[in-house]
Design a protein around this motif. Structure first.
Motif, PDB file in Angstrom:
ATOM      1  N   TYR A 127       8.663  46.150  41.989  1.00 23.29           N
ATOM      2  CA  TYR A 127       9.737  47.121  41.797  1.00 23.29           C
ATOM      3  C   TYR A 127       9.536  47.852  40.462  1.00 23.29           C
ATOM      4  N   ARG A 128       9.260  47.087  39.410  1.00 22.48           N
ATOM      5  CA  ARG A 128       9.043  47.682  38.083  1.00 22.48           C
ATOM      6  C   ARG A 128       7.803  48.574  38.067  1.00 22.48           C
ATOM      7  N   PHE A 170      18.293  48.346  44.525  1.00 19.83           N
ATOM      8  CA  PHE A 170      18.249  47.291  43.516  1.00 19.83           C
ATOM      9  C   PHE A 170      19.661  46.966  43.022  1.00 19.83           C
ATOM     10  N   THR A 184      10.280  41.571  41.835  1.00 26.54           N
ATOM     11  CA  THR A 184      10.715  42.409  40.723  1.00 26.54           C
ATOM     12  C   THR A 184       9.544  43.113  40.048  1.00 26.54           C
ATOM     13  N   TRP A 188      16.350  52.551  43.389  1.00 24.29           N
ATOM     14  CA  TRP A 188      17.335  52.166  42.383  1.00 24.29           C
ATOM     15  C   TRP A 188      18.656  51.752  43.027  1.00 24.29           C
ATOM     16  N   LYS A 236      13.632  43.424  47.020  1.00 28.52           N
ATOM     17  CA  LYS A 236      14.721  42.558  46.555  1.00 28.52           C
ATOM     18  C   LYS A 236      14.769  41.273  47.374  1.00 28.52           C
ATOM     19  N   THR A 252      14.880  48.058  35.730  1.00 31.15           N
ATOM     20  CA  THR A 252      15.827  47.333  36.591  1.00 31.15           C
ATOM     21  C   THR A 252      17.243  47.410  36.013  1.00 31.15           C
TER      22      THR A 252
END
Length: 194
Positions: free
Chosen positions: A177-178, A59, A174, A56, A169, A110
């Motif tokens: 990441y999610r 990001f 993305t 986190w 990143k 995000t």
């Protein structure tokens, strides 16, 4: 930081993490530092929360990259000191499970929050995890070396999470990441249900 450096750092962090995590399997801890270091790595709840905070922070970027993990580490240490001093906090275990859901949703969504809010969330999560570390410290161990051990392993996990976040990143990944965030949240729900 260029993509090649990010990949190198990420690869190094990921390569070192399994070795550190396996260092305690099947062995008795003989000192406060070793017990503290392995305690953080030995619990999936702690491991996922710290990796998630690192993801986190990466990001969000900017000052969050260092300030959010720093807030986590300092407050985690304070939570450990409270527990070692015998001061109880209510609902620590339930709060730890809820923290996985919260951190997972922050990553999966995000979400970018103001720095103070992000640091406050990280500190709230850390207080609970630190208190659990302190509560579970074996009585015969040196509290200072135990605290140093769990703080160092937490810093390692935060760095691995941040390195992975920076790599995702850098490659605009993305979706991955999610998915990582959703997995952390799902783990929290799974631990709560089990």
């Amino acid at each position: 930081m260029n993509k090649k450096r990010i990949l190198s750092f990420t690869g190094l962090a990921i390569a070192l993490a399994p070795a550190a995590a396996m260092a305690h399997v099947g062995t008795a801890t003989t000192g406060g530092f070793a017990a503290g270091f392995t305690h953080t790595l030995g619990g999936a709840d702690h491991l996922l929360a710290m990796l998630g905070i690192g993801l986190w922070a990466a990001f969000m970027g900017g000052r969050s990259l260092w300030a959010v993990p720093a807030a986590f580490l300092l407050t985690m240490l304070a939570g450990g000191v409270l527990a070692i001093a015998g001061l109880a906090l209510p609902l620590v275990e339930a709060g730890i499970l809820a923290s996985l859901l919260i951190v997972g949703l922050l990553v999966a969504g995000t979400l970018r929050l103001p720095l103070f809010a992000s640091m406050s969330i990280a500190a709230g999560v850390a207080l609970l995890h630190g208190h659990a570390h302190g509560t579970e410290m074996p009585l015969a161990l040196n509290a200072a070396s135990y605290g140093l051990g769990f703080t160092l392993s937490a810093a390692l996990l935060l760095a691995v999470g941040a390195a992975a976040g920076l790599a995702l990143k850098a490659f605009s990944a993305t979706t991955a990441y999610r998915v990582a965030g959703a997995a952390i949240a799902a783990a929290g729900l799974g631990f709560a249900a089990g």
